[in-house]
Design a protein around this motif. Sequence first.
Motif, PDB file in Angstrom:
ATOM      1  N   PHE A 192       0.830  -1.206   0.000  1.00  0.00           N
ATOM      2  CA  PHE A 192       0.000   0.000   0.000  1.00  0.00           C
ATOM      3  C   PHE A 192       0.863   1.253   0.000  1.00  0.00           C
ATOM      4  N   VAL A 193       1.901   1.255   0.818  1.00  0.00           N
ATOM      5  CA  VAL A 193       2.771   2.429   0.905  1.00  0.00           C
ATOM      6  C   VAL A 193       3.573   2.617  -0.382  1.00  0.00           C
ATOM      7  N   THR A 194       4.191   1.545  -0.868  1.00  0.00           N
ATOM      8  CA  THR A 194       5.119   1.683  -2.000  1.00  0.00           C
ATOM      9  C   THR A 194       4.417   1.810  -3.352  1.00  0.00           C
ATOM     10  N   LYS A 221      17.708  10.808  -7.821  1.00  0.00           N
ATOM     11  CA  LYS A 221      16.970   9.825  -7.030  1.00  0.00           C
ATOM     12  C   LYS A 221      16.295  10.509  -5.838  1.00  0.00           C
ATOM     13  N   ILE A 222      14.965  10.388  -5.800  1.00  0.00           N
ATOM     14  CA  ILE A 222      14.175  10.928  -4.697  1.00  0.00           C
ATOM     15  C   ILE A 222      13.874   9.778  -3.739  1.00  0.00           C
ATOM     16  N   GLU A 362      13.331   7.214  -9.164  1.00  0.00           N
ATOM     17  CA  GLU A 362      14.365   7.859  -9.973  1.00  0.00           C
ATOM     18  C   GLU A 362      13.715   8.781 -10.992  1.00  0.00           C
ATOM     19  N   MET A 363      14.112  10.036 -10.966  1.00  0.00           N
ATOM     20  CA  MET A 363      13.571  11.038 -11.869  1.00  0.00           C
ATOM     21  C   MET A 363      14.233  10.930 -13.241  1.00  0.00           C
ATOM     22  N   MET A 373       7.527   4.418 -10.124  1.00  0.00           N
ATOM     23  CA  MET A 373       7.733   3.158  -9.427  1.00  0.00           C
ATOM     24  C   MET A 373       8.695   3.388  -8.272  1.00  0.00           C
ATOM     25  N   ALA A 374       8.276   3.063  -7.073  1.00  0.00           N
ATOM     26  CA  ALA A 374       9.136   3.202  -5.898  1.00  0.00           C
ATOM     27  C   ALA A 374       9.815   1.860  -5.633  1.00  0.00           C
ATOM     28  N   LYS A 375      11.133   1.846  -5.692  1.00  0.00           N
ATOM     29  CA  LYS A 375      11.903   0.627  -5.471  1.00  0.00           C
ATOM     30  C   LYS A 375      12.465   0.631  -4.057  1.00  0.00           C
TER      31      LYS A 375
END
Length: 393
Positions: A192-194, A221-222, A362-363, A373-375
């Motif tokens: 849910f978070v990612t 990279k954020i 990653e921007m 996409m959050a890795k």
Amino acid sequence: MLDAQKMLHGHNNKALMKSSLKRNEVRASEAFVSEKLSISRTKSLFSFDSQSKLEDHHVNPQHDSSQYFGTDIRCHTGNNSEAPSFDDRELRSVMETHLRVARLRRMNSRGEEHRDRMIASAAGVPYVSLRTERPFLFDTYSHPMHEILAQTLGVQDLSKLHEHAIQDKRELLSPLLDPERRQCFHHSYDKFVTTFCIPLLHTYAMTHQLLQNTSPMASSKIVYRYQAFPSIQVVRPGEGSQGPSCDIADGHSIGTLKFHVPLTPAVGTSALYTESQVGREDWHPLTAKSVGLGYLFDGARCLHFTLDNTTTATRVSLEFRVAIYREDCHNICFGKGDLCSRDLLQDSFSSTPCYYEEAVVEMGRRDSMQQFMAKKKNHRLLEPDSRVGFPFM
């Protein structure tokens, strides 16, 4: 000349008297807070003994201020399960004793260099534009956390936890202490978070142009630092309240944003109450008539509280925090669009590992779908401990 000297002497005497009075007021306030905090340490808001039950509590309309916030409110409002009207001056007067403590704790939690500024000042506060209270909807089919938690606890309906044969709350929530039994819920929360919360927050940040690369040396990279396991709030009918507080007063970084996600309906006295902006004190409930509605708000600075639950249903909700920084960014110099620095993110909860997890977006990717996409940096689930609250404490 003599008249002028007398006037100056009189003015100086008045100034000295005002200064002395001010010092006395500060000392009195600090003594008051110390007394209140010592009381709150002896009677914790997280103790779930029989005293927290309110069914047989006698409500005295002439009740004097006590150490219990919810009790004082209930003595004024009676057993009404609806949200109180905070325009009531008498109710505001009842609340003031507790609010005074909360305001001073919040003020004392800010850095020395910001203590003399207005509490609503943006100085030293990252991404102010993201701190506006925002409700959001999420798909309960994709994120059935309420169903998975109910299965983990062995119940059909979380809102009826108070009807369970097991009445001891620690025993009732004990399946969460077993790593194997809580794994499915932990995975659902992490997903849910990612896959939802971080992309949602990233979209808000993009909309407010907070992620623009202003330097060729800045990382693309954020990093989103989030609570690895949520704080699970279970408030059954007749159980007590949590008095006014804010997250920085409890040791969290001012860089955090707070998510509040009810897993049951949350209405009337069972809801969480907050102010819309720091210092405004326009108290209102974060209500949800059904699962699928959540809230993002400035819980780091905004005072928030719960009341004695005088409804007939249990409220179960998740609370967790997220902060944003640019990888390899160490400078603390806040402009309009600055994110957190790593130094600012250091708080009472980050000194020991496993409370926070991190995921990276990653921007600059050409594929717009990949861009959000959050890795995760860590591919295993981190073990929760007492810092996330009951039942781990």
